[in-house]
Scaffold this active site. Structure first.
Site, PDB file in Angstrom:
ATOM      1  N   GLY A   9       0.836  -1.397  -0.099  1.00 32.15           N
ATOM      2  CA  GLY A   9       0.011  -0.168   0.035  1.00 32.15           C
ATOM      3  C   GLY A   9       0.806   1.247  -0.077  1.00 32.15           C
ATOM      4  O   GLY A   9       2.244   1.258   0.134  1.00 32.15           O
ATOM      5  N   LYS A  26      -8.200  -4.430   6.476  1.00 28.43           N
ATOM      6  CA  LYS A  26      -7.402  -4.336   5.443  1.00 28.43           C
ATOM      7  C   LYS A  26      -7.623  -5.302   4.297  1.00 28.43           C
ATOM      8  O   LYS A  26      -8.934  -5.831   4.190  1.00 28.43           O
ATOM      9  CB  LYS A  26      -6.003  -5.200   5.943  1.00 28.43           C
ATOM     10  CG  LYS A  26      -5.267  -4.481   7.152  1.00 28.43           C
ATOM     11  CD  LYS A  26      -3.919  -5.243   7.573  1.00 28.43           C
ATOM     12  CE  LYS A  26      -3.052  -5.587   6.249  1.00 28.43           C
ATOM     13  NZ  LYS A  26      -2.996  -4.417   5.453  1.00 28.43           N
ATOM     14  N   GLU A  85      -1.208 -10.576   3.198  1.00 24.75           N
ATOM     15  CA  GLU A  85      -0.879  -9.666   4.581  1.00 24.75           C
ATOM     16  C   GLU A  85      -1.099 -10.651   5.796  1.00 24.75           C
ATOM     17  O   GLU A  85      -0.478 -10.562   6.681  1.00 24.75           O
ATOM     18  CB  GLU A  85      -1.779  -8.376   4.384  1.00 24.75           C
ATOM     19  CG  GLU A  85      -1.107  -7.742   3.258  1.00 24.75           C
ATOM     20  CD  GLU A  85      -2.091  -6.456   2.943  1.00 24.75           C
ATOM     21  OE1 GLU A  85      -1.588  -5.582   2.256  1.00 24.75           O
ATOM     22  OE2 GLU A  85      -3.321  -6.482   3.143  1.00 24.75           O
TER      23      GLU A  85
HETATM   24  C1  5RP Z   1      -3.552  -3.568   0.869  1.00 28.79           C
HETATM   25  C2  5RP Z   1      -3.735  -3.106   2.359  1.00 28.79           C
HETATM   26  C3  5RP Z   1      -3.335  -1.769   2.722  1.00 28.79           C
HETATM   27  O1  5RP Z   1      -2.471  -2.066   4.037  1.00 28.79           O
HETATM   28  C4  5RP Z   1      -4.400  -0.996   2.956  1.00 28.79           C
HETATM   29  O2  5RP Z   1      -5.306  -0.876   1.952  1.00 28.79           O
HETATM   30  C5  5RP Z   1      -3.729   0.385   3.583  1.00 28.79           C
HETATM   31  O3  5RP Z   1      -3.297   0.922   2.494  1.00 28.79           O
HETATM   32  P1  5RP Z   1      -2.714   2.503   2.096  1.00 28.79           P
HETATM   33  O4  5RP Z   1      -1.399   2.436   3.004  1.00 28.79           O
HETATM   34  O5  5RP Z   1      -2.499   2.742   0.880  1.00 28.79           O
HETATM   35  O6  5RP Z   1      -3.678   3.520   2.698  1.00 28.79           O
HETATM   36  O7  5RP Z   1      -4.477  -3.767   3.307  1.00 28.79           O
HETATM   37  O8  5RP Z   1      -4.176  -4.743   0.731  1.00 28.79           O
END
Ligand code: 5RP
Length: 377
Positions: free
Chosen positions: A29, A93, A102
């Protein structure tokens, strides 16, 4: 602080947790994108595994050593972002569709650290909850997790179909159990609090100090401010329920107390750790200095509650410095003066008109500790 800067601040703080010899899980992310260069800059001898091709590629480009996850059975530390962070520690997430990998890498870590900006903490989790589904029997699975929709994105690197659940999330544990028990659901984006060791929120985490006047009180408060945090002083006369109220409402992530003061045990609401200021904790840290702007919040000082529920007064750094520099002028406090502070530090008069005024002017506090010349105004 803008959101991008908050992500960077949280990511850089987490990068500081990594030590030589560690095996580190890297999430996915835009917040993790700030972690990778911060880690690379530290030139540590570490082994990393990535949760997505995007992270793997970026990490390799920066010279981080990436190993195939298949060859790693545990991680010392996994660092990842989140879409939602609830007060009780539950996470959502999978905004990037990488939640299956993850969750595996977070679950295999001794310590899972979440990095987030201030848009991520929410009063209660809500939809959408990301899902990864098997393509076999997809229509039947979608019907069982209704209401849900397919996300218009590529299959996951493991061939899973990315979808989102749109129903209510009243009880995350119950929903997590239900989704996990649904055949065809490979994984969902609900992460339980037991998995999460630490959440770094870049906007300036809040920490409460619930202790009597002492050098440790002041060192903890100034250390917190130097690290970009927000101080929440708590009245030592508060009973547990009164303190719990201000700790909860201020969003304090931890409480620094002096256990045994007045023969009491100081306890915080569930999920908020209490650290004893006299336990040697203050000697165990490393200096961490973060840039703050004058407009950033520096403290939330609560009223006593004698006229109703205590109200939290939020002040920014520039307001504090301006107001108490003026105070020094009014009372004629000068460099080198000896200033006896008898008021409690949890009170704005003891802390700001006392301790901070001494620092602003370079006066001696009651502890007789001279202010370093660099700090003296
Ligand atoms: C990806 C995730 C990311 O950690 C979550 O979406 C947060 O993303 P960002 O740091 O871009 O806000 O779970 O699958």
């Amino acid at each position: 602080m803008d959101i991008e800067r908050e992500k960077q601040v949280a990511a850089e703080a987490a990068a500081e947790l990594v030590e030589n010899g560690m095996t580190v899980g890297l999430g996915t992310g835009s917040t993790v994108a700030y972690l990778l260069p911060a880690l690379a800059r530290r030139s540590l001898d570490i082994l990393c595994a990535a949760t997505s091709p995007r992270t793997e590629h970026a990490a390799r480009e920066l010279g981080l050593r990436i190993e195939d996850v298949a060859s790693i059975d545990r991680f010392d530390l996994t660092i990842d972002g989140a879409d939602q962070v609830a007060p009780d520690g539950w996470l959502v997430k999978g905004g990037g569709g990488a939640h299956t990998r993850e969750k595996i890498v977070a679950g295999a870590a001794d310590r899972f650290v979440v990095i987030a900006d201030s848009s991520k903490p929410v009063p209660a989790l809500h939809a959408p909850i990301p899902l990864e589904l098997l393509s076999f029997g997809l229509r039947a699975t979608l019907r069982r997790v209704d209401p849900a929709s397919l996300r218009n994105v590529a299959l996951s690197p493991d061939g899973g179909v990315i979808a989102d659940y749109h129903g209510p999330v009243e009880d995350p544990a119950e929903l997590a159990a239900r989704l996990s028990a649904t055949p065809g659901v490979t994984e969902h984006g609900l992460f339980p609090p037991q998995m999460v060791a630490t959440v770094f929120v870049g906007r300036g985490d809040r920490a409460a100090i619930w202790a009597p006047n002492s050098a440790q009180w002041l060192i903890a408060a100034l250390g917190l401010l130097t690290a970009g945090g927000v101080l929440v002083p708590v009245n030592t006369r508060f009973q547990e329920a009164e303190a719990a109220d201000v700790i909860r409402r201020s969003g304090a992530k931890l409480v620094l107390a002096q256990q045994g003061f007045l023969g009491r045990d100081y306890a915080a609401p569930d999920g908020v750790p209490v650290i004893d200021l006299t336990s040697g904790f203050l000697d165990s840290g490393r200096p961490l200095e973060r840039e703050v702007s004058g407009a950033d919040l520096c403290d939330i000082v609560f009223t006593s509650g004698t006229t109703g529920q205590p109200k939290g007064v939020m002040m920014a750094h520039a307001q504090t410095i301006r107001a108490y520099a003026n105070w020094c002028d009014i009372v004629g406090l000068r460099r080198g003066d000896r200033y006896l502070i008898v008021n409690p530090f949890f009170h704005i008069f003891g802390y700001k008109a006392g301790c901070l005024a001494s620092l602003i002017r370079g006066a001696y506090t009651q502890a007789g500790v001279p202010v370093p010349a660099a700090l003296a105004g």
